[in-house]
Structures are given as structure tokens and as C-alpha cells.
Write a protein that holds these residues in place. Structure first.
Motif, mmCIF file in Angstrom:
data_model
loop_
_atom_site.group_PDB
_atom_site.id
_atom_site.type_symbol
_atom_site.label_atom_id
_atom_site.label_comp_id
_atom_site.label_asym_id
_atom_site.label_seq_id
_atom_site.Cartn_x
_atom_site.Cartn_y
_atom_site.Cartn_z
ATOM 1 N N GLN A 64 22.432 52.205 35.798
ATOM 2 C CA GLN A 64 23.809 52.242 35.319
ATOM 3 C C GLN A 64 23.870 52.290 33.800
ATOM 4 O O GLN A 64 24.674 53.039 33.222
ATOM 5 C CB GLN A 64 24.570 51.017 35.827
ATOM 6 C CG GLN A 64 26.026 50.981 35.371
ATOM 7 C CD GLN A 64 26.815 49.855 36.015
ATOM 8 O OE1 GLN A 64 26.328 49.191 36.923
ATOM 9 N NE2 GLN A 64 28.037 49.645 35.547
ATOM 10 N N ALA A 119 27.834 55.368 38.386
ATOM 11 C CA ALA A 119 26.871 54.993 37.356
ATOM 12 C C ALA A 119 25.657 54.304 37.946
ATOM 13 O O ALA A 119 24.537 54.510 37.488
ATOM 14 C CB ALA A 119 27.541 54.089 36.321
ATOM 15 N N SER A 120 25.861 53.488 38.981
ATOM 16 C CA SER A 120 24.739 52.737 39.546
ATOM 17 C C SER A 120 24.141 53.383 40.784
ATOM 18 O O SER A 120 22.960 53.226 41.073
ATOM 19 C CB SER A 120 25.193 51.310 39.889
ATOM 20 O OG SER A 120 26.248 51.344 40.843
#
Length: 642
Positions: A64, A119-120
Motif C-alpha cells: 500500500q 492500494a493494498s
């Protein structure tokens, strides 16, 4: 699914690097914080994971943090640095994470949950977008996230290549499941080489560098010592050992010293690859970021798990410029040079760069062993004593001969060997653009040899044509041209035709047999057929494979026949089984070349007898193991001058 190709424990290596999550070895619990420090170096995103996991294949918070760095700009590459090692992620990983950053940027505040998830866990988000329609799904397409995710089956595929921070290469430690291990070889550098056979491709030469077996403490010493050399705190021939001494109070570790020397005064990973005596060629293909290093092992081309960095290729180019004194740039985009490795192996280097190639590329070839003599070639079955004796007498009596063969067949090796057959009182001028012939070994056994270095005509060098004209003025004697390939061929043959050089004239040329050589010299190089007729012999060598590996042999000796304007070739020796055998032409008294060798008061039969005596001498030297240049020179001192 992949298996570990390394001879050392991946688990231990990644654990002591603080990257225990790599290759699926980490905890199932997600990281709570990310302490990675990041910086852009041009388009490269460098991630300092000294105090963090840093594993982009397993750590969601590190992944992330990287994606958040890529929201405002794309990266051309991602490298994670941790405790002296570097982990380089491939183009597919960089594309996925860059696309995730673009997705977050383009999505804006339309879906905060999806932005955080992208993002992760970009793969999960991409899978969700496949089932959606509307503006958010369009952002997935526009950002490239869907296409990038389609190339990656799961996060395990994000596992990086591994390298040492001070080195200029990375190794891919994964081997496909269908690869079959053929053998393991321990190298003198401490590294190991494994060869895998693959049904759908050429074999894989997997290098397990000793560099990657070091503990964190050892890597810290190595890095500090490297900085000591880079900053000029230590220098000289023993810089590596003195740098180790400079940064530690402990006794100097020979392994650390050797690794440091390899990456400072040496040629890096080339030292490992050429430590394998089966490797004859190493190719660095441009663009280096997209192509693995390739090797030739016992005559067979293989791909390796080694990837050189662009900075590593540029560093090699800089070193070659410095050591050879030759230009290598956009203005002079090719270079031909030599290099000496720490293990004593000499290499010939051919390099290209922009604009004739996309970046820097190299071909490294182990140079011919300058210790070969005719008795040693008899001993290793390259040729029979009879064939060796014929060549010995022919060269001693000033034959004009071309050594032909394809690339890697051993042309230069045989040419260098034949120079020992010239009598000690023969003045010999050797013309080469890159030194390969055994000039110094010849001089060490009291041969009168003068080398002339040619080049492109830039700087202090002279062209091959000018060198040839100069050679003809440097004294009456034998003339040797390392490789006949350009306009110098016309000057050489004109000198032969008019008798400007009455002694032996020798050279190598690319071609398989006399017919091919004739076509190359006459059609490609523009030598008149009448001038080519000054050639006495075409000697063809070839490389071939056996169960024991790659070998070389003399395949044919053909004499050049001239009658008026007609030129043709008659074989005196040709391959039968594994060695060239007599065709009977000499024994039947049909060889015009043998007849031309007769001196005042001699007969054809005298030359045949001389060959027989020389054959016995060479066989005796081979059987006794007296094959070094000095031993052969001593034996020749008492041979009959026939």
C-alpha cells in the motif's frame, strides 16, 4: 508453482534480510505499520526496507505504501533495499502497482473503500471490477489496472529477483516445475552452477552466487569496505583486503575479500560464469533490463537466471574504455577489446551501443589458450601425428596457408600453434586488431616476433591495410594476419602474388572449406582469382559435440590447384571418423604442393620422408607429455632441418 534453484536456504536468507514474507514464507497476519523509506531516482522507485518487511508479494502495508507513492507518478522500476541486498521487481509487478496508483488517482473520492482496497490488494479490486459496469469500471480500464492484473495470477508471482547491493546483476531464483536438474558444478569462486533441461526451451544455466550466502553482519562489512574503496580511503593492488581491514578489527576473511575484489577490481558476475571451464562465451543482450545473460556451455547455448542492470552494463562500458584506450560511445558505437579476469582467463570483448543497438550489449569470449603446441593438439586428439607433421613441415618451409572455420571452431588457436613451427631465425610480423595470438609466449622461447596493432584508423592506431604495408617493410620474414576480413585482403594477396614476401604467409578466415573461402576472398573481398592462386593450403577446423562435451578437430587440408585461369582444390587430408586421415594423394605422388616444397638436390620422396620423421617426433612428444612451448622448442632445437 516454482521450486527453489538455489543451493542455499531461501528461508534463512530472507529471514536474516528482514524479508521473511518473500516466496510465501511470511506470517499470515497482516503487517500493522510500514517503516519503508522511499525515494525516486529518475523513474526508479527505491524502497529502503532496512527497518521493515518490504515484501511486496506478502506485506499488504508495504504494498500500500508503494502504491501511494505511485498515485502521482509512474515508476519504470521498483527496487527494495534491505541489509546489503536488493530485490528487483519485474515489469509485470511494476505495471500492476503503477496501474493501482493511477486507479486511485483517477477514482478520486468516488469510492473511498475501493481506493483503499486498490492500494493494498489491487488483484482483488481488479477481480471485483470485472463484474461491474459504469464509471468506476471504466476507471479500471482507463488506468490499466484490469490489463495489468490479468498478467499476474496471484501475489506469489510478485516474488523479486535478488542481488547484492554492490553488484550490478540480479538472479531469478525460481525454476519452472517441468525443469529437470541435470547436474551441479561447484566453482572456484565459491558459487555453484546448476543446469536444467527444459522441454519447451533451451537449457537453463542457474547460477547460485556465493554473494547471496553472506550473513547480514558480513554484508555490512562488505558494504563499508566497498565505500572505503569508492571514497578513496584505500587503493592499490590489495585494495580489497585492506578495505576489509580498514572497517573491521577482525582477521581478514578470504571470502569477503574475494567477493569485494570481484565487484571492484574484477568483472563482477563474469568472474563466476567464466570460473566454469565449460563456459566459452557470455552474451549480454540489449536492452539488458529485458534480457537475461546467456552463455555457451560446451558448445550449447543456454539462458541463465542472471540479469545485468543498465548501470552494470554502463559500468562495463566505462571500464573497457579505460583499460583498452578505445572510444566507445554514440560517435564510436562499436568496440573490440580484451580483458583479463582475476582467475587468469583472458577474454575478447565485442561491444555495441546506441545508436546501433538499444543500449549497451556485449559478447565475451574466452581467448584461445596460448600454450597449445602441435604435440598438445596431437595429445588431445585434435589431429593425428601425421597431419601435425605435414603442417609442421609445410609451415617450416614457408607455406601460404589460410586457417578456415566457423565461429568458435578454433581458427586462432591453430594459427597460434603453427607459429611455433617457424624456425627460430624466422622474422615474424603479426597483425591483429585485438591481441589474441601468443606473441609473448613465442618471444619467451626465442622466436623473433613483432606485433602490429590495428584499429579503425582513429587516434594512434592504423588501419589493417596500412599495417600490412608497414609489415612488409619491417624485415624479410613470415607474415601473419590475425583475421582476413576486409580491404587488407587485396594488399596481402598482391604481396603474395608478386613475391614481396617469400616466407610463410598465414591468416584466419571465416568459412567451412576451401570452396567457401574462395568465394569469400574473391567475391566478397574483391581479390582477383589469379591472386588467390598464390594460396598453397586451406586448413579447415571445426567444433563438434561428444558425450564428454565440446571438442575441436582439424577437419580438412586442401591444396590449391592452379592451371591457367582455372583454380580448384584437392583434399590431402579429410575427416574420417573423429580425425582427418590421408586421402592418399601425397603417397601416390600427386601433390603439387609437396613437389613445390623440394629444395635444391631434394626429391618428392625426401619431403615424404621428412614428414614421416616429423610425425614420429611429434607422436613421441605427445606420448611423453612434453607439450609446453618451452619443452617443444627444446626438442625442436635438435630436429633435422629438412
Amino acid at each position: 508453482m516454482s521450486q527453489n534453484a538455489s543451493g542455499f536456504s531461501i528461508e534463512s536468507l530472507l529471514a536474516d534480510a528482514g524479508l521473511g514474507g518473500l516466496f510465501g514464507l511470511g506470517s499470515d497476519e497482516p503487517d500493522q505499520t510500514c517503516s519503508c523509506r522511499m525515494r525516486f531516482e529518475d523513474r526508479l522507485l527505491a524502497v529502503d526496507a532496512t527497518d521493515c518487511d518490504g515484501d511486496l508479494s506478502q506485506s499488504t502495508v508495504c504494498r500500500q505504501a508503494v502504491v501511494e507513492q505511485l498515485v502521482d507518478r509512474d515508476a519504470g522500476g521498483i527496487v527494495v533495499e534491505s541489509n546489503g541486498r536488493e530485490y528487483r521487481y519485474d515489469d509485470a509487478t511494476v505495471s500492476l502497482l503503477s496501474a493501482a496508483g493511477r486507479f486511485v488517482d483517477l477514482l478520486g473520492d468516488r469510492d473511498e473503500r475501493l481506493a483503499d482496497a486498490a492500494a493494498s490488494d489491487p488483484l482483488d479490486v481488479a477481480a471485483e471490477l470485472e463484474t461491474r459496469v459504469g464509471p468506476v469500471a471504466d476507471v479500471g480500464v482507463e488506468s490499466g489496472l484490469l490489463d495489468a492484473a490479468a498478467a499476474i495470477p496471484d501475489y506469489a508471482a510478485l516474488a523479486p529477483d535478488v542481488g547484492l547491493r554492490i553488484a550490478d546483476y540480479y538472479v531469478d531464483q525460481a525454476v519452472t516445475e517441468d525443469a529437470r536438474l541435470e547436474g551441479v558444478t561447484s566453482l572456484s569462486t565459491g558459487s555453484e552452477a546448476r543446469i536444467y533441461r527444459r522441454d519447451d526451451s533451451v537449457p537453463l544455466y542457474a547460477l547460485d552466487p556465493v554473494d547471496l550466502t553472506l550473513s547480514p553482519a558480513e554484508r555490512e562489512i562488505l558494504l563499508d569496505a566497498y565505500e572505503a574503496i569508492a571514497n578513496g580511503l584505500v587503493d592499490g593492488e590489495r585494495a580489497a583486503s585492506r578495505a576489509i581491514e580498514h572497517v573491521t578489527d577482525d582477521a581478514v576473511d578470504p571470502l569477503l575479500t574475494a567477493i569485494l575484489a570481484k565487484h571492484t577490481s574484477g568483472y563482477g558476475v563474469l568472474e563466476d560464469l567464466f570460473a566454469d571451464d565449460r563456459v566459452t562465451d557470455v552474451y549480454v543482450t540489449s536492452p539488458v533490463s529485458a534480457n537475461p545473460v546467456r552463455v555457451v556451455v560446451d558448445g550449447q547455448s543456454m539462458t541463465t537466471n542472471v540479469h545485468m542492470t543498465e548501470s552494470g552494463a554502463e559500468a562495463l562500458a566505462s571500464r573497457i574504455r579505460r583499460t583498452s584506450g578505445r572510444a566507445f560511445s554514440r560517435a564510436s558505437p562499436t568496440v573490440d577489446a580484451t580483458a583479463g579476469l582475476d582467475n587468469g582467463i583472458d577474454l575478447r570483448i565485442a561491444g555495441i551501443t546506441d545508436p546501433v543497438a538499444e543500449g549497451v550489449a556485449f559478447a565475451f569470449r574466452e581467448q584461445a589458450d596460448d600454450q597449445f603446441t602441435l604435440p598438445s593438439l596431437v595429445a588431445n586428439d585434435t589431429m593425428s601425428p601425421e597431419v601435425a607433421a605435414f603442417l609442421s613441415v609445410a609451415i617450416e618451409r614457408n607455406a601460404a596457408a589460410l586457417i578456415a572455420g566457423t565461429r568458435g571452431a578454433g581458427k586462432t588457436t591453430l594459427l597460434g600453434t603453427l607459429l611455433y613451427e617457424l624456425t627460430p631465425d624466422t622474422r615474424t610480423v603479426v597483425i591483429e586488431d585485438t591481441p589474441e595470438l601468443p606473441v609473448k609466449p613465442l618471444q619467451s622461447v626465442d622466436r623473433d616476433v613483432q606485433a602490429l596493432r590495428t584499429g579503425t584508423g582513429e587516434g594512434p592506431e592504423i588501419t589493417a591495410t596500412d599495417a600490412l604495408r608497414t609489415a612488409l617493410r619491417l624485415g624479410d620474414g613470415a607474415l601473419v594476419v590475425g583475421e582476413i576480413r576486409g580491404e587488407e585482403a587485396q594488399v596481402l594477396y598482391e604481396a603474395m602474388r608478386v613475391g614481396a614476401n617469400a616466407n610463410a604467409v598465414l591468416g584466419t578466415i571465416h568459412g567451412d572449406g576451401a570452396e567457401e573461402v574462395y568465394e569469400r576472398v574473391v567475391s566478397d573481398l574483391g581479390v582477383p582469382p589469379s591472386s588467390f592462386g598464390a594460396t598453397d593450403l586451406v586448413v579447415t577446423v571445426q567444433a563438434y559435440r561428444t558425450a564428454q562435451g565440446r571438442k575441436r578437430r582439424l577437419a580438412r587440408i586442401e591444396e590449391v590447384m592452379v592451371s591457367g585461369e582455372d583454380i580448384w582444390f584437392e583434399p590431402l587430408y579429410e575427416i574420417e571418423g573423429d580425425q582427418a586421415q590421408s586421402t592418399g594423394r601425397i603417397d601416390r605422388g600427386e601433390s603439387r604442393f609437396i613437389d613445390r616444397l623440394t629444395g635444391p638436390g631434394e626429391t618428392y620422396a625426401d619431403i615424404r620422408a621428412a614428414i614421416d620423421r616429423r610425425s614420429r617426433l611429434l607422436a613421441e612428444l605427445a606420448d611423453d607429455g612434453r607439450t609446453s612451448p618451452r619443452e617443444v622448442a627444446a626438442a625442436y632445437a635438435g630436429r633435422e632441418n629438412v
